[in-house]
Design a protein around this motif. Structure first.
Motif, PDB file in Angstrom:
ATOM      1  N   SER A  18       0.818  -1.200   0.000  1.00 21.04           N
ATOM      2  CA  SER A  18       0.000   0.000   0.000  1.00 21.04           C
ATOM      3  C   SER A  18       0.862   1.265   0.000  1.00 21.04           C
ATOM      4  O   SER A  18       1.924   1.309   0.604  1.00 21.04           O
ATOM      5  CB  SER A  18      -0.896  -0.053   1.239  1.00 21.04           C
ATOM      6  OG  SER A  18      -1.636   1.105   1.319  1.00 21.04           O
ATOM      7  N   SER A  70      -4.318   3.235 -10.024  1.00 23.86           N
ATOM      8  CA  SER A  70      -3.620   2.622  -8.890  1.00 23.86           C
ATOM      9  C   SER A  70      -3.066   3.643  -7.909  1.00 23.86           C
ATOM     10  O   SER A  70      -2.937   3.339  -6.730  1.00 23.86           O
ATOM     11  CB  SER A  70      -2.498   1.702  -9.388  1.00 23.86           C
ATOM     12  OG  SER A  70      -1.492   2.443 -10.037  1.00 23.86           O
ATOM     13  N   SER A  96      -6.917   4.467  -5.953  1.00 25.45           N
ATOM     14  CA  SER A  96      -6.697   3.514  -4.869  1.00 25.45           C
ATOM     15  C   SER A  96      -5.267   3.655  -4.368  1.00 25.45           C
ATOM     16  O   SER A  96      -4.524   4.504  -4.847  1.00 25.45           O
ATOM     17  CB  SER A  96      -7.003   2.093  -5.320  1.00 25.45           C
ATOM     18  OG  SER A  96      -6.573   1.875  -6.625  1.00 25.45           O
ATOM     19  N   SER A  97      -4.882   2.796  -3.465  1.00 22.63           N
ATOM     20  CA  SER A  97      -3.583   2.987  -2.823  1.00 22.63           C
ATOM     21  C   SER A  97      -2.588   1.896  -3.181  1.00 22.63           C
ATOM     22  O   SER A  97      -1.525   1.808  -2.605  1.00 22.63           O
ATOM     23  CB  SER A  97      -3.760   3.024  -1.314  1.00 22.63           C
ATOM     24  OG  SER A  97      -4.333   1.808  -0.895  1.00 22.63           O
ATOM     25  N   MET A 116      -7.192  -5.122 -11.645  1.00 21.89           N
ATOM     26  CA  MET A 116      -7.837  -3.929 -11.111  1.00 21.89           C
ATOM     27  C   MET A 116      -8.507  -3.102 -12.202  1.00 21.89           C
ATOM     28  O   MET A 116      -9.397  -2.307 -11.903  1.00 21.89           O
ATOM     29  CB  MET A 116      -6.860  -3.107 -10.271  1.00 21.89           C
ATOM     30  CG  MET A 116      -6.086  -2.025 -10.963  1.00 21.89           C
ATOM     31  SD  MET A 116      -5.059  -1.118  -9.777  1.00 21.89           S
ATOM     32  CE  MET A 116      -6.223  -0.565  -8.548  1.00 21.89           C
TER      33      MET A 116
END
Lengths: 348, 300
Positions: free
Chosen positions: B127, B202, B206-207, B213
Motif C-alpha cells: 500500500s 492505482s 486507490s492505494s 484492477m
C-alpha cells in the motif's frame, strides 16, 4: 505446399511461445528446464493429472469450436465468454428450478438449456450484424459484460444459494449430475462432457464439410458477394452461424454445472472464451485442430497450476503468458513469410 | 435552505466529484484508443495497457515515494506494451483483434507474475501512503488532454496525418507521408495514455495495484470511444456518463428506491455496454468508424 506450411506453422508457434515463456521464468530466477519438467509431470504424470488435463481441455474444445464455426462464416466471435456464462446459467437455472427431473432425461434437458442459453447470446450479435450492420467484435465484447452483469443479478437475486458464502446459485437436482470416472482418473472431475465435446467436434465437421448448409456457411465466410451471386442468403447464414457458435460455447455449462460443481458459480471461467480464440487460431479453425490445441492448452492449464507450489517465483499465471505468446506467434503472418523468404534466399 | 435541501446539494456535489474521479482513467484510456483508432489501428488492447500502467505506477511510486516517477513509469509501461502491439499489427501483419486479445492476456499474466517476483505474492503491491498519492492531478491532466487532443487533431499537420492514416491512407502515402510511421505514433500514444489511465487507477483512485484492477475499464473506454463517434470531446462526455453510472451505482448499493428490494446495481453496471450496442446498431444515433480502421497498410 500450403498445407505443409499450414501444419508446421502452429507447431513452430507453440515452440516459440513456450520457449519465450520459459525464458521469462529464467528472468524470474527459475531453472526453465525444471519448470518444463513440472509442467509435463503435473499435466500428464498420472491418471489423475491426465483426467484434470482432459477436464480443462473440455471447455476449450467447446469455445474453440465456437470461435472456429463463426470464423468459417467470416465472423469473429469474441463473445464466447459471455455465451458460456449464459449456457452455464441456463443449465443451473433449469436444474435448480426443476430439480425433480429423473436421471436419463435430466442431462438431456440440461444440455438443451446450455444450447438455448448460449445460442441466445450468440443470436443477438449475429442478428445485429446481419440486420443492423454493426460489427460483431465490439458487440460481443460488450455482451460479455452484459452477460456478467445479468448473471450476477440472477445469481444474487433470483437463484441465490443461501447456504453458501460464495456468490452461487442453488444446487441442481441430483438427476442432472454426470458421473465421474473415478476408477480411472481418481478425484479428477472428468465427466461425460469430454465425450460430448468430441461429439460436438465431429458434428461441426459433418455440418461444415459434409452438408449443403455447411457449404453455404463456408461460402459466405470466404466470399460473401460470390455467395450472394450464387443465391445464398448471407444474412440468414450469419445469424445461424453466430447462434450455433453461441450454442457451442454454451455447452461449456454442461461440463461445469452438471459435470463439476452442480451449480452456477460467478466467475467460474478463467477466460475460457478468450483462450478459445487461441485454440481456434492454433487449430486453424478445423475441428481436429481445435481438439489438439485444446488438449495442449488444457495440459498447460493443469501443468501451470502446479507451479504455485512446485516453484519459488512462478505461478499459474504463466499459462496466460505462454498462451498470449503462442497467439502472437501464430498470428504474426509477417513473421512466417519473412522466415520463408529468408530460407528461400539462403537456398538460392 | 432547509436541512433536506442542504443534504441534497451535498449529495449532488459529492456525486459530481466522484464522477470526475472515476471517469479519469476512462477518459485517458479512451483518448489513447482515439489516437490509435483514428490512425487506422483497432485497439482492444487498451485494457492490457492500462493494467501494466497501473502496476508499474504502483511499483515505482511505492519504491521511490514519488507519484510523478510513478506516473512516468505507468506511461512507459503502457508504451512498451504498445510497441509490442505495434510490432505485431503494423510490421508483422497480425490480425488486430487477435493480437489485441493476446496483449490483454499477456498483461493479465505478466502483472501477477511481476508482483510475485517483487513482493512474493500475486495479489497486490504494498500500500502507498496517502501523502504519496495523487488527489486530483491526473483528473486535471485528463480533461486538459481532451482539449489538447481535440486541438491537435483539428489544427495541426500531424493531427491531419493521423486522420488521413485512418480515412485515406493511400492519399497520405501519395502525399509523401509514411502511413505506418503515423500509425506507430498513434499506437504508442495509445499506450502512453492508457498507461497514464492505469496509473490514475492505482495511485489516485486507490492505494495499490491489485489483481485485475482494470476490471474491464479498457473495454469501457473503447465503448465510450464508439459512443463518442471517435471524436475527443463527445468521447470524454461519454466517459463522464459512464463514470456517472459507476459513481451512482456505488452510491445506490443497498438503497431502497421503490418497493422493498434494494436497487440491483447490476443493471446500472451493464448500462454503458447496452448503450454502446444500441448506438452501434443505429438505434440511438449513428456511429461511423474511420474508413480504413483495421486494414493493414502494405508499404512503410
Amino acid at each position: 505446399m500450403e498445407s505443409w506450411r499450414g501444419r508446421l506453422q502452429p507447431l513452430a508457434a507453440v515452440l516459440l511461445g513456450l520457449s519465450l515463456g520459459l525464458a521469462v521464468t529464467a528472468v524470474a530466477g527459475e531453472n526453465p528446464w525444471n519448470v518444463l519438467k513440472v509442467l509435463a509431470q503435473s499435466s500428464l504424470g498420472s491418471w489423475y493429472d491426465l483426467g484434470m488435463t482432459l477436464f480443462y481441455a473440455t471447455p476449450l474444445i467447446f469455445t474453440g469450436l465456437s470461435v472456429a464455426v463463426a470464423f468459417q462464416a467470416g465472423l469473429f466471435n469474441i463473445g464466447a465468454e459471455g455465451q458460456l456464462v449464459f449456457g452455464a446459467l441456463g443449465v443451473a437455472a433449469v436444474g435448480a428450478l426443476a430439480p425433480g427431473v429423473p436421471s436419463p432425461l435430466a442431462p438431456l434437458v440440461g444440455i438443451l438449456a446450455a444450447v438455448v442459453g448460449g445460442g441466445l447470446w450468440g443470436f443477438i450479435p449475429g442478428w445485429l450484424r446481419a440486420r443492423r450492420g454493426s460489427h460483431e467484435v465490439i458487440n460481443t465484447i460488450m455482451l460479455n459484460f452484459v452477460a456478467a452483469g445479468l448473471s450476477s443479478w440472477v445469481t444474487l437475486y433470483l437463484l441465490r444459494n443461501m447456504d453458501s458464502q460464495n456468490p452461487e446459485t442453488r444446487p441442481v437436482g441430483a438427476g442432472y449430475l454426470l458421473g465421474h470416472f473415478s476408477s480411472v482418473f481418481g478425484d479428477a472431475p472428468f465427466s461425460g462432457a469430454f465425450f460430448l465435446a468430441l461429439l460436438a467436434a465431429f458434428g461441426v465437421w459433418v455440418l461444415l464439410w459434409k452438408t449443403p448448409l455447411g457449404f453455404e456457411i463456408r461460402a459466405v465466410g470466404q466470399n460473401e458477394s460470390a455467395a450472394r451471386a450464387a443465391g445464398i442468403d448471407g444474412a440468414r447464414i450469419r445469424i445461424l452461424a453466430m447462434t450455433l457458435a453461441g450454442a457451442l460455447a454454451g455447452l461449456v455449462g454442461v461440463g461445469e454445472v452438471m459435470g463439476n460443481s452442480g451449480k452456477f458459480r460467478m466467475g467460474f471461467s478463467p477466460d475460457f472464451g478468450f483462450v478459445g480464440i487461441a485454440v481456434a487460431l492454433l487449430g486453424r479453425n478445423r475441428p481436429v485442430g481445435v481438439i489438439a490445441a485444446a488438449l495442449l492448452f488444457g495440459a498447460l492449464q493443469k501443468g501451470t497450476a502446479a507451479l504455485d507450489f512446485e516453484t519459488e517465483h512462478v505461478t499459474r499465471d504463466l499459462s496466460s503468458i505462454i498462451q498470449a505468446l503462442v497467439i502472437l506467434s501464430v498470428s504474426a503472418e509477417g513473421l512466417w513469410s519473412w522466415m520463408k523468404r529468408r530460407k528461400g534466399g539462403m537456398g538460392a | 435552505m432547509n436541512a433536506a435541501e442542504t443534504g441534497a446539494w451535498a449529495l449532488l456535489i459529492q456525486l459530481a466529484a466522484s464522477t470526475l474521479r472515476v471517469s479519469t482513467p476512462l477518459v485517458l484510456a479512451a483518448l489513447g484508443g482515439l489516437a490509435s483508432e483514428r490512425s487506422g489501428v483497432i485497439n482492444i488492447a487498451l485494457e492490457g495497457m492500462m493494467l501494466v500502467g497501473a502496476l508499474a505506477a504502483a511499483i515505482v511510486t511505492h519504491s521511490t515515494a514519488s507519484p510523478w516517477l510513478g506516473v512516468g513509469a505507468g506511461m512507459a509501461a503502457g508504451a512498451l506494451l504498445a510497441l509490442l502491439y505495434g510490432l505485431c499489427v503494423i510490421r508483422l501483419r497480425s490480425d488486430q483483434i487477435v493480437a489485441g486479445t493476446a496483449i490483454n492476456l499477456l498483461a493479465a499474466g505478466i502483472a501477477p507474475f511481476v508482483c510475485k517476483v517483487l513482493y512474493g505474492a500475486t495479489g497486490q503491491t504494498p500500500s502507498i501512503g496517502i501523502e504519496n498519492r495523487f488527489q486530483s492531478g491526473p483528473t486535471w491532466m485528463a480533461f486538459a488532454l481532451v482539449l489538447a487532443v481535440a486541438a491537435w487533431l483539428r489544427w495541426t499537420p500531424s493531427g491531419l496525418w493521423v486522420r488521413f492514416a485512418g480515412e485515406h491512407p493511400e492519399a497520405l502515402s501519395t502525399a509523401g507521408i509514411r502511413v505506418n510511421r503515423v500509425r506507430w505514433a498513434g499506437v504508442v500514444l495509445s499506450g502512453v495514455l492508457s498507461g497514464l489511465g492505469g496509473a490514475a487507477l492505482s495511485i489516485q483512485l486507490s492505494s495499490a495495484f491489485s489483481r485485475n484492477m482494470t476490471a474491464g475499464r479498457g473495454f469501457m473506454a473503447l465503448a465510450a470511444l464508439i459512443f463518442g463517434k471517435w471524436r475527443p470531446v463527445p468521447t470524454a462526455l461519454a466517459c463522464l456518463l459512464f463514470g456517472f453510472a459507476d459513481a451512482i451505482q456505488i452510491r445506490l448499493q443497498g438503497v431502497v428506491l421503490w418497493g422493498s428490494e434494494p436497487v440491483p446495481v447490476q443493471f446500472i453496471q451493464i448500462l454503458p455496454y447496452v448503450v454502446t450496442v444500441l448506438v452501434l446498431a443505429g438505434l440511438v444515433g449513428q456511429a461511423r468508424a474511420p474508413r480504413a480502421l483495421g486494414q493493414f497498410f502494405d508499404r512503410g
